[in-house]
Write a protein that holds these residues in place. Structure first.
Motif, short mmCIF file in Angstrom:
data_model
loop_
_atom_site.label_atom_id
_atom_site.label_comp_id
_atom_site.label_asym_id
_atom_site.label_seq_id
_atom_site.Cartn_x
_atom_site.Cartn_y
_atom_site.Cartn_z
N ALA A 188 25.16 22.16 50.31
CA ALA A 188 25.29 21.33 49.10
C ALA A 188 26.14 22.06 48.05
N GLN A 189 25.95 23.38 47.92
CA GLN A 189 26.78 24.14 46.97
C GLN A 189 28.24 24.09 47.37
N ALA A 190 28.51 24.22 48.67
CA ALA A 190 29.88 24.12 49.15
C ALA A 190 30.45 22.74 48.87
N LEU A 230 39.93 30.43 45.39
CA LEU A 230 38.54 30.88 45.47
C LEU A 230 37.59 29.71 45.64
N VAL A 231 37.79 28.65 44.84
CA VAL A 231 36.91 27.49 44.93
C VAL A 231 37.07 26.82 46.30
N HIS A 232 38.30 26.80 46.79
CA HIS A 232 38.53 26.25 48.14
C HIS A 232 37.76 27.07 49.18
N ASP A 233 37.79 28.40 49.05
CA ASP A 233 37.08 29.25 50.00
C ASP A 233 35.57 29.03 49.91
N ALA A 234 35.07 28.84 48.68
CA ALA A 234 33.65 28.56 48.52
C ALA A 234 33.27 27.26 49.23
N ARG A 255 31.52 39.15 50.14
CA ARG A 255 32.35 37.94 50.11
C ARG A 255 31.49 36.73 49.75
N ALA A 256 30.32 36.61 50.36
CA ALA A 256 29.45 35.48 50.06
C ALA A 256 29.01 35.51 48.60
N LEU A 257 28.73 36.71 48.07
CA LEU A 257 28.31 36.83 46.67
C LEU A 257 29.41 36.34 45.73
N VAL A 258 30.64 36.73 45.99
CA VAL A 258 31.76 36.28 45.16
C VAL A 258 31.90 34.76 45.23
N ARG A 271 31.15 29.37 42.86
CA ARG A 271 30.58 28.02 42.83
C ARG A 271 29.81 27.80 41.54
N LEU A 272 29.04 28.80 41.11
CA LEU A 272 28.28 28.67 39.87
C LEU A 272 29.22 28.55 38.68
#
Length: 297
Positions: free
Chosen positions: A146-148, A169-173, A256-259, A264-265
């Protein structure tokens, strides 16, 4: 904080569980948000806190978080659950020494020490395992998906208001988070691990933790999102101190996941701020995104 009285039915319930309650010493200490209802009061055995919850879900998470804390932490590192009632829903919690860390005028060396202690506490919190059912595991993966999805929708709507690096970055998220989540360590998360929920007793040199209404099984690295977005970009010394207490560095996948979770936030802050014309959220979102562009990945 204002002097106040408890709602009559809540007052009656509390008196059955708290002996010697001083009705003249009730203080409203709710956070400045609509659903926060918290009172501090004095009783025979010292101060206690009464919390009234906006939903049974938050109540259950607080109760379960208190139970987890008794297994993971020392007795003086988290509130004790003195009484609970799911019908209200409300709890009575023991008080802890110290003051909320957020806003304390700490010197840098002392602040690093507090962050090292916070890392150590979170290490023990995460290391104390709780069973995660198949249903809970599905909920965790659904939350990340859902965040993605949110990142994807915001990118399509606001992409032209982001720099090329922020867009990437947003695309990668949006694209990478679900697959990353399947490889990340799970833990019982605190859910809101930030200095507003840390207490520091300077005289005793003692650190403790409060507020468990967001606690639940999840990705362990999610407990670092606030720190990654707000504290560490300008204070890498706090990151080093925290991770020293935590007992290990993050793996490249966790970093990477943390970034991406923090990205996303940040883009969610920005989107909400633009929708509501809230300059505080807009500035917060843009700051987080700028920090994440420069963050190590």
């Amino acid at each position: 904080m204002t002097h106040a009285s408890l709602p009559p039915d809540l007052h009656q319930w509390v008196t059955r569980h708290v002996t010697g309650m001083d009705t003249a010493a009730v203080t409203d200490v709710s956070w400045p948000r609509g659903d926060s209802r918290v009172w501090r009061l004095r009783a025979d055995h010292g101060e206690v806190f009464v919390k009234l919850y906006p939903s049974i879900e938050k109540y259950e998470r607080e109760v379960q978080g208190c139970e987890h804390a008794t297994r993971a932490l020392a007795a003086d590192e988290a509130p004790r659950l003195l009484a609970s009632d799911p019908d209200r829903p409300a709890v009575v919690l023991s008080a802890l020494s110290g003051h909320v860390v957020r806003g304390l005028p700490l010197k840098q060396a002392e602040e690093r020490h507090v962050h090292r202690l916070a890392g150590d506490l979170l290490r023990r919190w995460h290391a104390t395992s709780e069973s995660i059912s198949g249903r809970e595991h599905q909920r965790i993966m659904a939350s990340v998906t859902a965040q993605a999805g949110e990142a994807s929708v915001i990118l399509e709507r606001l992409g032209d208001q982001l720099s090329p690096a922020e867009q990437d970055l947003v695309h990668d998220a949006a694209h990478d988070l679900p697959d990353l989540a399947r490889t990340l360590p799970l833990a019982y998360r605190h859910g809101d691990y930030s200095p507003r929920n840390w207490l520091w007793d300077q005289a005793a040199g003692h650190h403790s933790l409060i507020d468990f209404e967001e606690s639940a099984p999840g990705l362990a690295v999610e407990d670092l999102v606030w720190l990654c977005g707000a504290a560490w970009p300008t204070r890498p010394d706090l990151r080093d101190a925290f991770l020293t207490g935590y007992g290990r560095l993050l793996s490249s996948t966790e970093q990477r996941a943390l970034v991406l979770l923090t990205t996303r936030l940040g883009v969610s802050y920005l989107s909400t701020g633009l929708t509501k014309t809230d300059t505080v959220l807009i500035d917060r979102g843009r700051t987080v995104l700028q920090h994440m562009v420069r963050a190590p990945r």
